[in-house]
Write a protein that holds these residues in place. Structure first.
Motif, mmCIF file in Angstrom:
data_model
loop_
_atom_site.group_PDB
_atom_site.id
_atom_site.type_symbol
_atom_site.label_atom_id
_atom_site.label_comp_id
_atom_site.label_asym_id
_atom_site.label_seq_id
_atom_site.Cartn_x
_atom_site.Cartn_y
_atom_site.Cartn_z
ATOM 1 N N ALA A 312 0.833 -1.204 0.000
ATOM 2 C CA ALA A 312 0.000 0.000 0.000
ATOM 3 C C ALA A 312 0.868 1.254 0.000
ATOM 4 C CB ALA A 312 -0.918 0.008 1.223
ATOM 5 N N SER A 313 0.589 2.149 -0.916
ATOM 6 C CA SER A 313 1.318 3.411 -0.987
ATOM 7 C C SER A 313 0.883 4.348 0.134
ATOM 8 C CB SER A 313 1.046 4.096 -2.336
ATOM 9 O OG SER A 313 -0.334 4.467 -2.411
ATOM 10 N N ASP A 314 1.673 5.402 0.329
ATOM 11 C CA ASP A 314 1.270 6.427 1.301
ATOM 12 C C ASP A 314 -0.104 6.990 0.945
ATOM 13 O OD1 ASP A 314 3.507 6.126 2.803
ATOM 14 O OD2 ASP A 314 4.390 8.095 2.361
ATOM 15 N N LYS A 315 -0.356 7.161 -0.344
ATOM 16 C CA LYS A 315 -1.647 7.719 -0.773
ATOM 17 C C LYS A 315 -2.785 6.812 -0.343
ATOM 18 C CE LYS A 315 -4.138 9.351 -4.873
ATOM 19 N NZ LYS A 315 -4.075 9.553 -6.352
ATOM 20 N N LYS A 316 -2.598 5.482 -0.509
ATOM 21 C CA LYS A 316 -3.654 4.550 -0.118
ATOM 22 C C LYS A 316 -3.833 4.530 1.400
ATOM 23 C CE LYS A 316 -5.446 -0.117 -0.620
ATOM 24 N NZ LYS A 316 -5.356 -1.406 -1.340
ATOM 25 N N LEU A 317 -2.710 4.519 2.142
ATOM 26 C CA LEU A 317 -2.819 4.523 3.610
ATOM 27 C C LEU A 317 -3.472 5.801 4.111
ATOM 28 C CD1 LEU A 317 0.546 2.927 4.808
ATOM 29 C CD2 LEU A 317 -1.674 1.825 4.397
ATOM 30 N N ALA A 318 -3.192 6.911 3.445
ATOM 31 C CA ALA A 318 -3.832 8.171 3.825
ATOM 32 C C ALA A 318 -5.330 8.102 3.581
ATOM 33 C CB ALA A 318 -3.216 9.329 3.045
ATOM 34 N N ALA A 319 -5.733 7.438 2.465
ATOM 35 C CA ALA A 319 -7.162 7.284 2.169
ATOM 36 C C ALA A 319 -7.831 6.380 3.198
ATOM 37 C CB ALA A 319 -7.338 6.717 0.761
ATOM 38 N N VAL A 320 -7.148 5.306 3.605
ATOM 39 C CA VAL A 320 -7.681 4.419 4.643
ATOM 40 C C VAL A 320 -7.864 5.192 5.945
ATOM 41 C CG1 VAL A 320 -7.187 2.411 6.094
ATOM 42 C CG2 VAL A 320 -6.737 2.316 3.624
ATOM 43 N N ALA A 321 -6.841 5.935 6.345
ATOM 44 C CA ALA A 321 -6.912 6.720 7.584
ATOM 45 C C ALA A 321 -8.033 7.746 7.514
ATOM 46 C CB ALA A 321 -5.573 7.411 7.842
ATOM 47 N N SER A 322 -8.169 8.377 6.349
ATOM 48 C CA SER A 322 -9.207 9.394 6.174
ATOM 49 C C SER A 322 -10.601 8.784 6.325
ATOM 50 C CB SER A 322 -9.062 10.055 4.802
ATOM 51 O OG SER A 322 -10.086 11.009 4.595
ATOM 52 N N THR A 323 -10.779 7.591 5.804
ATOM 53 C CA THR A 323 -12.076 6.920 5.920
ATOM 54 C C THR A 323 -12.355 6.522 7.362
ATOM 55 O OG1 THR A 323 -11.923 6.069 3.666
ATOM 56 C CG2 THR A 323 -13.432 4.931 5.156
ATOM 57 N N ILE A 324 -11.348 5.978 8.038
ATOM 58 C CA ILE A 324 -11.527 5.563 9.437
ATOM 59 C C ILE A 324 -11.894 6.756 10.313
ATOM 60 C CG2 ILE A 324 -10.239 4.755 11.480
ATOM 61 C CD1 ILE A 324 -8.781 2.828 9.582
ATOM 62 N N GLN A 325 -11.356 7.916 9.950
ATOM 63 C CA GLN A 325 -11.631 9.097 10.781
ATOM 64 C C GLN A 325 -12.630 10.050 10.115
ATOM 65 O OE1 GLN A 325 -7.461 10.311 11.818
ATOM 66 N NE2 GLN A 325 -8.086 9.551 13.847
ATOM 67 N N GLY A 326 -13.362 9.539 9.129
ATOM 68 C CA GLY A 326 -14.397 10.349 8.495
ATOM 69 C C GLY A 326 -15.393 9.475 7.755
ATOM 70 N N TRP A 327 -15.816 8.383 8.413
ATOM 71 C CA TRP A 327 -16.734 7.417 7.811
ATOM 72 C C TRP A 327 -18.152 7.972 7.868
ATOM 73 C CZ3 TRP A 327 -18.784 2.510 10.575
ATOM 74 C CH2 TRP A 327 -19.457 1.688 9.652
ATOM 75 N N GLU A 328 -18.753 8.209 6.701
ATOM 76 C CA GLU A 328 -20.104 8.762 6.659
ATOM 77 C C GLU A 328 -21.132 7.654 6.472
ATOM 78 O OE1 GLU A 328 -21.046 11.930 4.015
ATOM 79 O OE2 GLU A 328 -20.143 13.426 5.329
ATOM 80 N N VAL A 329 -22.177 7.703 7.296
ATOM 81 C CA VAL A 329 -23.305 6.776 7.159
ATOM 82 C C VAL A 329 -24.589 7.583 7.230
ATOM 83 C CG1 VAL A 329 -22.188 4.676 8.003
ATOM 84 C CG2 VAL A 329 -23.156 6.291 9.642
ATOM 85 N N MET A 330 -25.645 7.074 6.597
ATOM 86 C CA MET A 330 -26.907 7.793 6.510
ATOM 87 C C MET A 330 -27.999 7.071 7.314
ATOM 88 S SD MET A 330 -28.527 10.438 5.171
ATOM 89 C CE MET A 330 -27.762 10.930 3.614
#
Length: 402
Positions: A312-330
């Motif tokens: 996993a690249s830094d870009k992918k890990l950053a996207a994973v981290a961003s989702t974990i700390q900004g998971w949107e549900v409706m």
């Protein structure tokens, strides 16, 4: 039927009603408090897991929602959380502080009920249970009431106090009676809705949540500009736990909520360190080192985070981290008044005197506690509003009677 006369009649023997009765009778006024239930303080009894989260040491007006955010300031500042703690200590009730300033009884919520009923008895208040209000009308000197049930009677009183609560937990007898009385006398109401309540989701989201039922995790849950850092709990119906109950008071239909797990940590840095330490492990397993394993597996599968973390690249890990700390549900709704701890909204504060809780246009008519458009956060704030608003009305009544 002989007509009985009282200085004050209070509808509702809950937290606000009992506090009001104690202070309304302080200078010798004849006070009757009535309730349809078979015992006083039923919501006190079941609160806080039977230990009663009776106040919060950090209480201020900012912990409340209302159409007028300034309305609660007068009562809260004149009868504070420290005043109520003083009463608890005077009665020798042992208590302890949990997280975020929440105070609970060491032994039982029944200690708070016994304290209040004891204070009422000493003040000379009369308590009638199993009693219903059949009619309420204005009279030349105040109000004329007809009561049914075990305490059936014809009553005249100078002051009438509505402390009947909101619509939450109908199985305990909650109803909209207080709102009906407000409407009868021309007081406006704000929109009412369940608050401090679990949120529910559509089947597509819920299918995954069921796999996680019973799992709790610390998170920051936000809706719009409001956020709470507390635990959330996955259930078979959706999401619950303190953070969700808190945000439910702010959430509205067709709004997403955002969930940030590990809200105070740098998840991206943690994932990079995990990649450096052991690049062969899967992203799901790496996440399982910092999150509950079931949650880590669910998130990885739900978002397609496959393969070893070393790839996993830094870009992918950053996207994973961003989702974990900004998971949107409706959410699609809430569990409703059946499980809601309180009712949001109620009697419009524009029609009430903030110092006395008396209706501005109806002399001698008062509204206190949950029936008013003042709703606290989770954590003892709603009880403090009950104590403060009950004190404000009771003290004002006693002063008029003196």
């Amino acid at each position: 039927m002989t007509t009985e006369r009282f200085d004050t009649v209070i509808l509702g023997a809950g937290a606000a009603g009992m506090m009001c009765a104690i202070h309304a009778a302080a200078r010798g006024g004849r006070v009757l408090i009535l309730d349809h239930a078979k015992a006083p303080g039923e919501k006190i009894r079941i609160s806080g897991g039977g230990r009663c989260n009776f106040t919060n040491i950090g209480t201020s007006a900012r912990n409340f929602l209302s159409g007028n955010p300034h309305f609660a300031k007068s009562a809260l500042s004149r009868y504070t959380q420290h005043d109520f703690v003083g009463l608890v200590e005077k009665h020798g009730i042992a208590y302890h502080e949990k997280t975020l300033g929440q105070l609970f009884c060491d032994h039982s919520a029944k200690d708070i009920i016994a304290m209040l009923t004891g204070e009422m008895a000493r003040a000379g208040c009369e308590l009638r249970l199993g009693t219903t209000l059949e009619s309420l009308e204005r009279s030349t000197d105040g109000f004329a009431l007809r009561l049914g049930g075990d305490g059936a009677a014809a009553i005249r009183c100078r002051h009438f106090v509505v402390a009947s609560g909101g619509k939450s937990i109908p199985k305990m007898g909650a109803s909209g009676l207080g709102y009906q009385i407000a409407g009868q006398f021309g007081l406006a109401l704000t929109e009412t809705r369940p608050a401090l309540v679990p949120l529910t989701f559509g089947e597509e989201v819920l299918a995954g949540f069921r796999e996680l039922a019973g799992l709790a995790a610390e998170a920051r849950v936000s809706c719009g500009k409001t956020a709470f850092n507390e635990a959330l709990l996955f259930t078979h119906r959706g999401l619950s736990g303190p953070a969700i109950l808190q945000i439910s008071s702010y959430w509205r239909e067709k709004q997403p909520i955002s969930i940030a797990f590990l809200p105070t940590q740098d998840v991206f840095a943690m994932l990079r360190a995990s990649r450096q330490e052991n690049g062969r492990r899967s992203i799901a397993n790496a996440l399982g080192e910092i999150l509950p394993k079931r949650l880590a597996s669910y998130l990885a599968e739900n978002h397609g985070w496959a393969g070893p973390i070393g790839d996993a690249s830094d870009k992918k890990l950053a996207a994973v981290a961003s989702t974990i700390q900004g998971w949107e549900v409706m959410p699609i709704g809430s569990e409703g008044y059946r499980t809601a701890e309180v009712t949001l909204g109620g009697v419009d504060t524009a029609g009430l005197n903030s110092r006395t809780m008396e209706a501005k246009a109806v002399d001698g008519l008062y509204f206190i506690g949950e029936v008013v458009d003042v709703t606290g956060w989770l954590g003892g704030y709603n009880f403090q509003w009950a104590w403060s608003s009950g004190w404000a009305a009771g003290t004002a009544i006693a002063e008029r009677a003196a």
